[in-house]
Design a protein around this motif. Structure first.
Motif, mmCIF file in Angstrom:
data_model
loop_
_atom_site.group_PDB
_atom_site.id
_atom_site.type_symbol
_atom_site.label_atom_id
_atom_site.label_comp_id
_atom_site.label_asym_id
_atom_site.label_seq_id
_atom_site.Cartn_x
_atom_site.Cartn_y
_atom_site.Cartn_z
ATOM 1 N N ALA A 124 0.837 -1.211 0.000
ATOM 2 C CA ALA A 124 0.000 0.000 0.000
ATOM 3 C C ALA A 124 0.868 1.257 0.000
ATOM 4 C CB ALA A 124 -0.936 0.006 1.208
ATOM 5 N N ALA A 125 1.919 1.243 0.795
ATOM 6 C CA ALA A 125 2.818 2.399 0.844
ATOM 7 C C ALA A 125 3.554 2.568 -0.486
ATOM 8 C CB ALA A 125 3.820 2.244 1.979
ATOM 9 N N ALA A 126 3.920 1.457 -1.120
ATOM 10 C CA ALA A 126 4.611 1.524 -2.415
ATOM 11 C C ALA A 126 3.690 2.113 -3.483
ATOM 12 C CB ALA A 126 5.093 0.136 -2.829
ATOM 13 N N VAL A 127 2.420 1.725 -3.451
ATOM 14 C CA VAL A 127 1.455 2.263 -4.413
ATOM 15 C C VAL A 127 1.232 3.754 -4.150
ATOM 16 C CG1 VAL A 127 -0.932 2.104 -5.225
ATOM 17 C CG2 VAL A 127 0.381 0.019 -4.845
ATOM 18 N N LYS A 128 1.212 4.160 -2.883
ATOM 19 C CA LYS A 128 1.091 5.590 -2.556
ATOM 20 C C LYS A 128 2.288 6.370 -3.093
ATOM 21 C CE LYS A 128 -1.744 5.307 1.597
ATOM 22 N NZ LYS A 128 -1.776 5.501 3.049
ATOM 23 N N ALA A 164 -2.174 12.393 -14.314
ATOM 24 C CA ALA A 164 -3.103 12.819 -13.272
ATOM 25 C C ALA A 164 -4.157 11.743 -13.019
ATOM 26 C CB ALA A 164 -3.777 14.137 -13.664
ATOM 27 N N ALA A 165 -4.641 11.125 -14.077
ATOM 28 C CA ALA A 165 -5.614 10.041 -13.925
ATOM 29 C C ALA A 165 -4.968 8.839 -13.232
ATOM 30 C CB ALA A 165 -6.175 9.638 -15.286
ATOM 31 N N HIS A 166 -3.731 8.528 -13.600
ATOM 32 C CA HIS A 166 -3.007 7.425 -12.945
ATOM 33 C C HIS A 166 -2.846 7.705 -11.455
ATOM 34 C CE1 HIS A 166 -0.851 5.774 -16.780
ATOM 35 N NE2 HIS A 166 -2.169 5.745 -16.875
ATOM 36 N N ALA A 167 -2.529 8.941 -11.108
ATOM 37 C CA ALA A 167 -2.364 9.301 -9.695
ATOM 38 C C ALA A 167 -3.666 9.045 -8.928
ATOM 39 C CB ALA A 167 -1.946 10.766 -9.567
ATOM 40 N N TYR A 168 -4.772 9.431 -9.524
ATOM 41 C CA TYR A 168 -6.073 9.177 -8.893
ATOM 42 C C TYR A 168 -6.303 7.678 -8.723
ATOM 43 C CZ TYR A 168 -11.064 8.628 -8.297
ATOM 44 O OH TYR A 168 -12.290 8.247 -7.827
ATOM 45 N N LEU A 169 -6.081 6.908 -9.790
ATOM 46 C CA LEU A 169 -6.301 5.459 -9.728
ATOM 47 C C LEU A 169 -5.381 4.796 -8.708
ATOM 48 C CD1 LEU A 169 -6.713 4.753 -13.541
ATOM 49 C CD2 LEU A 169 -8.515 4.724 -11.793
ATOM 50 N N LEU A 170 -4.138 5.235 -8.661
ATOM 51 C CA LEU A 170 -3.197 4.658 -7.698
ATOM 52 C C LEU A 170 -3.588 5.001 -6.263
ATOM 53 C CD1 LEU A 170 0.097 5.313 -9.648
ATOM 54 C CD2 LEU A 170 -0.850 3.073 -9.076
ATOM 55 N N THR A 171 -4.100 6.199 -6.044
ATOM 56 C CA THR A 171 -4.554 6.586 -4.708
ATOM 57 C C THR A 171 -5.697 5.679 -4.268
ATOM 58 O OG1 THR A 171 -3.897 8.874 -5.100
ATOM 59 C CG2 THR A 171 -5.472 8.495 -3.321
ATOM 60 N N GLU A 172 -6.618 5.417 -5.168
ATOM 61 C CA GLU A 172 -7.730 4.525 -4.858
ATOM 62 C C GLU A 172 -7.239 3.092 -4.666
ATOM 63 O OE1 GLU A 172 -10.945 5.512 -4.236
ATOM 64 O OE2 GLU A 172 -10.016 7.495 -4.356
ATOM 65 N N LEU A 173 -6.284 2.655 -5.481
ATOM 66 C CA LEU A 173 -5.734 1.296 -5.365
ATOM 67 C C LEU A 173 -5.007 1.120 -4.034
ATOM 68 C CD1 LEU A 173 -5.209 -1.465 -6.728
ATOM 69 C CD2 LEU A 173 -3.135 -0.451 -7.705
ATOM 70 N N ALA A 174 -4.318 2.160 -3.588
ATOM 71 C CA ALA A 174 -3.604 2.090 -2.310
ATOM 72 C C ALA A 174 -4.583 1.869 -1.153
ATOM 73 C CB ALA A 174 -2.791 3.362 -2.084
ATOM 74 N N LYS A 175 -5.770 2.446 -1.256
ATOM 75 C CA LYS A 175 -6.773 2.259 -0.204
ATOM 76 C C LYS A 175 -7.253 0.808 -0.163
ATOM 77 C CE LYS A 175 -8.537 6.957 -0.670
ATOM 78 N NZ LYS A 175 -9.677 7.773 -1.144
ATOM 79 N N GLU A 176 -7.297 0.172 -1.346
ATOM 80 C CA GLU A 176 -7.792 -1.199 -1.439
ATOM 81 C C GLU A 176 -6.711 -2.248 -1.165
ATOM 82 O OE1 GLU A 176 -9.390 -1.529 -5.345
ATOM 83 O OE2 GLU A 176 -10.820 0.083 -5.044
ATOM 84 N N THR A 177 -5.446 -1.847 -1.313
ATOM 85 C CA THR A 177 -4.341 -2.779 -1.171
ATOM 86 C C THR A 177 -4.093 -3.071 0.307
ATOM 87 O OG1 THR A 177 -3.333 -1.881 -3.156
ATOM 88 C CG2 THR A 177 -1.914 -3.187 -1.728
ATOM 89 N N SER A 178 -3.954 -4.362 0.599
ATOM 90 C CA SER A 178 -3.685 -4.733 2.001
ATOM 91 C C SER A 178 -2.236 -4.426 2.338
ATOM 92 C CB SER A 178 -3.986 -6.209 2.222
ATOM 93 O OG SER A 178 -3.158 -6.993 1.384
#
Length: 179
Positions: A124-128, A164-178
């Motif tokens: 999650a931290a890596a995705v952030k 910018a779209a990737h940043a948004y998607l990655l932020t959302e993915l980080a929330k979902e990533t354990s």
């Protein structure tokens, strides 16, 4: 309660602003393009030829700068995918898009990827960290748009919007990533 952070509305507004910024510099009269000289004059033709050579150097420098930014971003994706294979499903499509951006913005042969370092301990931290890198890249591309001529400005604006779209998607993915 108002939601904080990046929203779809914010991403769409930023994308629209970038697109408008890319299109508007192309608007102007022929007199503006030749520095106020009339098209048929010898001075206007000489100035246009000189601007053309300068423009090639500028385009090459801008493309080199953009390709360095993109190569650094791609190296970050590769590092996270190697270190945290559990993120592959979410990151692989974005990494492939970044690889396509590198091909599009490179002035010739794409630069070699430098090894990436990460301070993140979990996926999650890596995705952030990748999300932050995408935001930084979007800002860098946007700054280059202001200096770029015509088609290159449109390409850079498109890549900035994608980042910018990737940043948004990655932020959302980080929330979902354990963690």
């Amino acid at each position: 309660m108002r939601r904080t952070g990046t929203t779809r509305r914010g991403v769409l507004a930023a994308t629209g602003a970038l697109a408008a910024g890319a299109v508007l510099p192309g608007c102007g009269s022929d007199a503006d393009d030749t520095g106020g000289a009339r098209k048929g004059s010898a001075h206007g033709g000489a100035r246009t030829a000189a601007d053309g050579t300068s423009s090639v150097r500028t385009q090459t420098a801008l493309r080199t700068s953009a390709s360095r930014t993109t190569a650094t971003l791609l190296a970050g994706y590769e590092h996270v995918l190697r270190t945290h294979p559990s993120t592959a499903a979410g990151l692989t499509p974005l990494r492939d898009a970044v690889r396509a951006h590198l091909t599009a913005v490179s002035p010739g042969k794409a630069p070699a990827l430098a090894p990436a370092r990460s301070l993140a301990t979990g996926p999650a931290a890596a995705v952030k960290e990748l999300a932050a890198a995408e935001r930084t890249a979007a800002d860098a591309y946007t700054a280059l748009v202001l200096e770029a001529p015509g088609e290159l400005a449109r390409l850079l604006a498109s890549v900035a919007a994608a980042s910018a779209a990737h940043a948004y998607l990655l932020t959302e993915l980080a929330k979902e990533t354990s963690a």
